[in-house]
Design an enzyme around this catalytic site. Structure first.
Site, short mmCIF file in Angstrom:
data_model
loop_
_atom_site.label_atom_id
_atom_site.label_comp_id
_atom_site.label_asym_id
_atom_site.label_seq_id
_atom_site.Cartn_x
_atom_site.Cartn_y
_atom_site.Cartn_z
N ARG A 48 10.17 -15.46 -15.30
CA ARG A 48 10.38 -14.12 -15.69
C ARG A 48 9.70 -13.99 -17.70
O ARG A 48 10.40 -13.38 -18.50
CB ARG A 48 11.72 -13.65 -16.12
N HIS A 88 13.73 -7.93 -16.81
CA HIS A 88 14.36 -7.83 -15.13
C HIS A 88 14.18 -6.53 -15.44
O HIS A 88 13.34 -5.83 -13.55
CB HIS A 88 15.84 -7.81 -15.77
N TYR A 124 19.39 -11.46 -24.87
CA TYR A 124 19.69 -12.89 -24.78
C TYR A 124 18.98 -13.65 -24.54
O TYR A 124 19.73 -14.99 -24.00
CB TYR A 124 20.65 -12.63 -23.18
C1 LIG Z 1 24.94 -8.92 -3.63
C2 LIG Z 1 24.83 -8.20 -5.58
N1 LIG Z 1 25.50 -8.68 -6.40
C3 LIG Z 1 24.71 -8.20 -7.77
C4 LIG Z 1 23.64 -7.54 -7.66
C5 LIG Z 1 23.09 -7.44 -9.09
N2 LIG Z 1 21.99 -8.46 -9.41
C6 LIG Z 1 20.74 -7.71 -9.03
S1 LIG Z 1 19.60 -8.60 -9.66
C7 LIG Z 1 20.31 -9.78 -10.32
C8 LIG Z 1 20.08 -10.94 -11.10
C9 LIG Z 1 18.79 -11.36 -9.96
O1 LIG Z 1 18.56 -12.63 -10.52
P1 LIG Z 1 17.59 -13.63 -9.06
O2 LIG Z 1 17.65 -14.09 -8.58
O3 LIG Z 1 16.94 -14.70 -10.34
O4 LIG Z 1 15.85 -12.57 -9.05
P2 LIG Z 1 15.08 -12.49 -10.21
O5 LIG Z 1 15.99 -10.54 -10.60
O6 LIG Z 1 15.35 -13.19 -11.27
O7 LIG Z 1 13.23 -11.89 -9.85
C10 LIG Z 1 21.89 -8.86 -10.08
C11 LIG Z 1 23.21 -10.09 -10.69
C12 LIG Z 1 22.72 -7.74 -6.53
N3 LIG Z 1 22.05 -6.51 -6.26
N4 LIG Z 1 23.34 -7.97 -5.43
#
Ligand SMILES: Cc1ncc(C[n+]2csc(CCOP(=O)(O)OP(=O)(O)O)c2C)c(N)n1
Ligand SMILES: [Mg+2]
Lengths: 337, 405
Positions: free
Chosen positions: B303, B307, B316
């Site tokens: 990535r 985010h 971090y």
């Molecule tokens: C059920 C749920 N828990 C927490 C969140 C908050 N949240 C949004 S994005 C994220 C990280 C997701 O990481 P990843 O699956 O690796 O996807 P990326 O953002 O790296 O594409 C979190 C914790 C959420 N949207 N839904």
């Protein structure tokens, strides 16, 4: 005393708890190294080590299930669900397990667990960062449910929640993290500085669960409310020009019936205000209790102001939010009624 | 002594990242199995890394796909637009035109190449980071922007945060803010396709972090039990907001290998290699269409962006960590390959970037003329009460009257 915003007060509660009690352990998604997406746990990992405050997999069911297991084995988990909109994957562990383990085992096992979670709208978060799901939890026997409205209460009640021997869900209206909110998005944003409840002791203290606070005394009408709507109700009370009493429930379950009935018996008029959707909202419960306990004191029908029965629409936040005007209008209706 | 183990990433802010040994012992020269191969016979694919373009930009190995020059150049072009679109939208968020934005920088190939290898009838259940699907399938940029600006033309009628697109006509499912939910839903869509005897497959994408959700495991179980014709993609971009993939139990193993335990073949591929994504997608789609069930595909990538606009990664991880990522940039790599192949040139590329920059800029100006979140040109307020159900209930009608609209 020190001036703190609500995040600082919550952070300070964590610090006191971690310092005092080795069995307290803090975890959640991004809550460890990073200190949480709202910074509520900032600096804790550095200060207390990564075993006392750590990150977790993105699994709300896992967080709560593991917290139950840790609680059963002598720890006092204080966990963060990043947004209350994301608590549902952990719902089964909360409702079927945490809330019932004491009862089903005849107190053979107990679950001293605290789940903190930001709730509410007003930050342009759209429908998945804005919900107020408290009524889903107040409906469950075996759970204590709190929603705070200021830094001082947030710290004292969070410590009380962790001290409590049973599971507690602790809602933090994220709109209030940096300051009170009158319900008018166009008004300049307020801060907790110089606010009565922004004055927070640095030392350990707890406030009793199940006790409401009369935030403002008045004789004409009682507003029973909690969370962000405490501040909107105060602003509406002022705008109405009437002598309105505003009660902040603080703990929704167990509810402080005495404070509510004393107020409504005095004023004879009552308005219940919450941000969550209307139908099946906690307002219905409050209304029923008042009807049962204060019917002969009432001079007008009780009314509710609540969010509409729709998801929180991103671009229409202020049409959804039960703001100042809606509360003032309802005050007037109850006064006329 | 506290014996609880807590994982930690190798590098934090201030550290000098070094990924040189990351792939030591990883098989990067994998065979191309038959589409009906048993999951247990594909262990190497779950633990290795399928690549087509080597570090020198040359094709190698068994997975070289049969792909036309036109498709290659379209893929390059779609990735370029995706990146320009992201950059523009991020800037517009910064100046307050919208509430939120989220880029897919460095991950463009995953969405664009997979879409190129799928058929238009195939249904996409994406996460919020595959805007490249929409671009590759020809969803108008103007429509995407109108949504992000929450203006009067927003397809979601102002109800959703930016980037939560929906496009049923393009076989693209409405994006959820709740992580992972689309994963079992894609499996269900695929089961319905099989039920109806149709040939369309479903494809779904989730992040490395999201493999920890209940939904991932539920989806895997259903996909396996019913041999659903689905492509199950895990985009391992190493990070889930501030949490490295060790918090999704990715250390010392691969996400692709999770398939084996469920009886689903897993393939890990170089997600910054357009041709590898394309080739493995073709294989998995063919397998699904032939009735052999799902494939779990891990796209190994990084990535490169924050985010989202709410995030500051310098808190971090090392600020320049993506520069050390050993698999380069997907656009640079495909570009170098097509130039080497003699069908493209630096000059043409420059012209393409210029043209797309203008297209994106013009589309944005047009979108802005329909309003932005702050300008107040929104859909009618009364629409907030619509689509709760097909017909509004009496309660909703009363509430609408109370709002005075
Ligand atoms: C059920 C749920 N828990 C927490 C969140 C908050 N949240 C949004 S994005 C994220 C990280 C997701 O990481 P990843 O699956 O690796 O996807 P990326 O953002 O790296 O594409 C979190 C914790 C959420 N949207 N839904
Ligand atoms: Mg990720």
């Amino acid at each position: 005393m020190t001036q703190m915003n609500m995040i600082q007060a919550i952070n300070s509660a964590h610090e006191n708890l971690l310092e005092r009690d080795k069995s307290v352990v803090v975890f959640g998604e991004d809550a460890g190294y990073f200190g949480g997406v709202f910074n509520a746990t900032e600096g804790l990992q550095e200060k207390f080590g990564k075993q006392r405050c750590f990150d977790t997999p993105i699994s709300e069911g896992g967080i709560i299930g593991a917290a139950i297991g840790m609680a059963v084995n002598g720890l006092k988990p204080l966990v963060e669900i990043q947004f209350s909109d994301y608590i549902y994957p952990g719902f089964d562990q909360i409702v079927s397990e945490a809330a019932r383990i004491r009862y089903r085992s005849a107190a053979d096992f107990t679950v001293p667990l605290t789940i903190r979670t930001p709730c509410g709208g007003g930050i342009r978060g759209g429908q998945t960062h804005s919900q107020s799901p408290e009524a889903i939890f107040t409906h469950v026997s075996g759970l204590k449910t709190i929603m705070v409205s200021n830094p001082y209460d947030a710290k004292g009640l969070l410590i009380a929640a962790v001290e409590d021997p049973d599971p507690v869900i602790f809602f933090e209206p994220k709109r209030l993290y940096n300051g009170p909110f009158s319900g008018d998005p166009a008004a300049p944003s307020q801060s907790w500085e110089n606010h009565e409840f922004g004055d927070v002791p640095e030392k350990y203290y707890s406030l009793p669960l199940g006790k409401a606070r009369v935030v403002k005394e008045g004789a004409d009408l009682s507003i029973i409310t909690y969370g962000t709507m405490v501040h909107v109700s105060l602003a509406a009370a002022e705008k109405s020009g009437l002598d309105v009493e505003v009660i902040d429930l603080r703990t929704l379950s167990p509810i402080d019936l005495e404070t509510i009935t004393a107020s409504v018996q005095k004023t004879g008029r009552c308005l219940v205000v919450h941000e969550a959707t209307f139908t099946g909202g906690y307002g219905g419960e409050i209304l029923s209790l008042i009807q049962e306990n204060c019917f002969y004191n009432l001079e007008a029908p009780i009314r509710r102001v609540a969010g509409w029965d729709i998801p929180y629409p991103h671009a229409f936040e202020w049409e959804y939010f039960p703001g100042l005007d809606r509360v003032v209008r309802a005050i007037n209706i109850v006064m006329e009624g | 002594m506290n014996k609880l183990k807590i994982p930690a990433p190798k590098y934090r802010p201030g550290d000098a990242p070094n990924f040189e040994n990351m792939m030591v012992g990883v098989n990067q020269n994998l065979s191309k199995p038959n589409i009906d191969s048993a999951p247990l016979d594909m262990m190497d694919h779950a633990l290795g890394l399928v690549r087509v373009l080597n570090d020198e930009g040359e094709l190698y190995g068994e997975w070289i796909p049969d792909i036309s020059d036109d498709e290659l150049l379209k893929g390059l072009s779609d990735m370029v637009i995706t990146r320009i679109y992201d950059d523009r939208m991020q800037v517009m968020q910064r100046v307050g035109k919208m509430s939120f934005y989220l880029k897919c920088t460095g991950e463009e190939a995953i969405a664009v190449a997979q879409t190129a290898a799928l058929e238009d009838q195939d249904m996409c259940f994406a996460s919020y980071r595959q805007q490249g699907i929409l671009i590759a399938r020809g969803f108008p940029l103007l429509t995407m922007m109108n949504h992000c600006l929450s203006n009067s033309q927003d397809i979601c009628k102002g109800r959703q945060l930016p980037i939560m697109y929906t496009w049923s006509e393009g076989n693209y499912f409405t994006i959820s803010g709740n992580l992972g939910t689309q994963f079992p839903q894609a499996v269900g869509w695929a089961m319905a396709s099989a039920y109806k005897g149709e040939s369309a497959v479903a494809s779904t994408w989730i992040g490395d972090g999201t493999t920890a959700t209940n939904d991932f495991h539920q989806g895997m179980t259903f996909a396996s039990v019913y041999k659903a014709p689905a492509l199950l993609n895990v985009v391992n971009n190493q990070w889930a907001i501030s949490s490295f993939q060790g918090f999704a139990a990715g250390e010392g193993t691969t996400f692709a290998s999770r398939g084996i335990g469920y009886g689903i073949p897993g393939i890990r591929l170089d997600g910054n290699d357009f041709l590898a994504v394309y080739a493995v997608t073709k294989w998995a789609a063919e397998r699904a269409r032939a009735g052999h069930g799902s494939t779990l595909i891990e796209h190994f990538t990084y990535r490169a962006a924050a985010h989202s606009t709410s995030d500051d990664p310098s808190k971090y991880r090392p600020e320049n960590e993506q520069e050390f990522w050993p698999f380069g940039d997907p656009i640079d790599r495909l570009k170098a390959y097509v130039i080497k192949k003699g069908i493209w040139s630096e000059k043409k590329h420059e012209a393409l970037v210029k043209e797309h920059t203008k297209t994106v800029f013009d589309a944005y100006k047009k979108a802005e003329s329909y309003g932005t979140l702050s300008s107040g040109d929104r859909p009618e307020v009364s629409t907030i009460f619509e689509d709760i159900f097909e017909q509004p209930t009496n309660t909703l009608r009363r509430q609408r009257q109370e709002l005075g609209i």
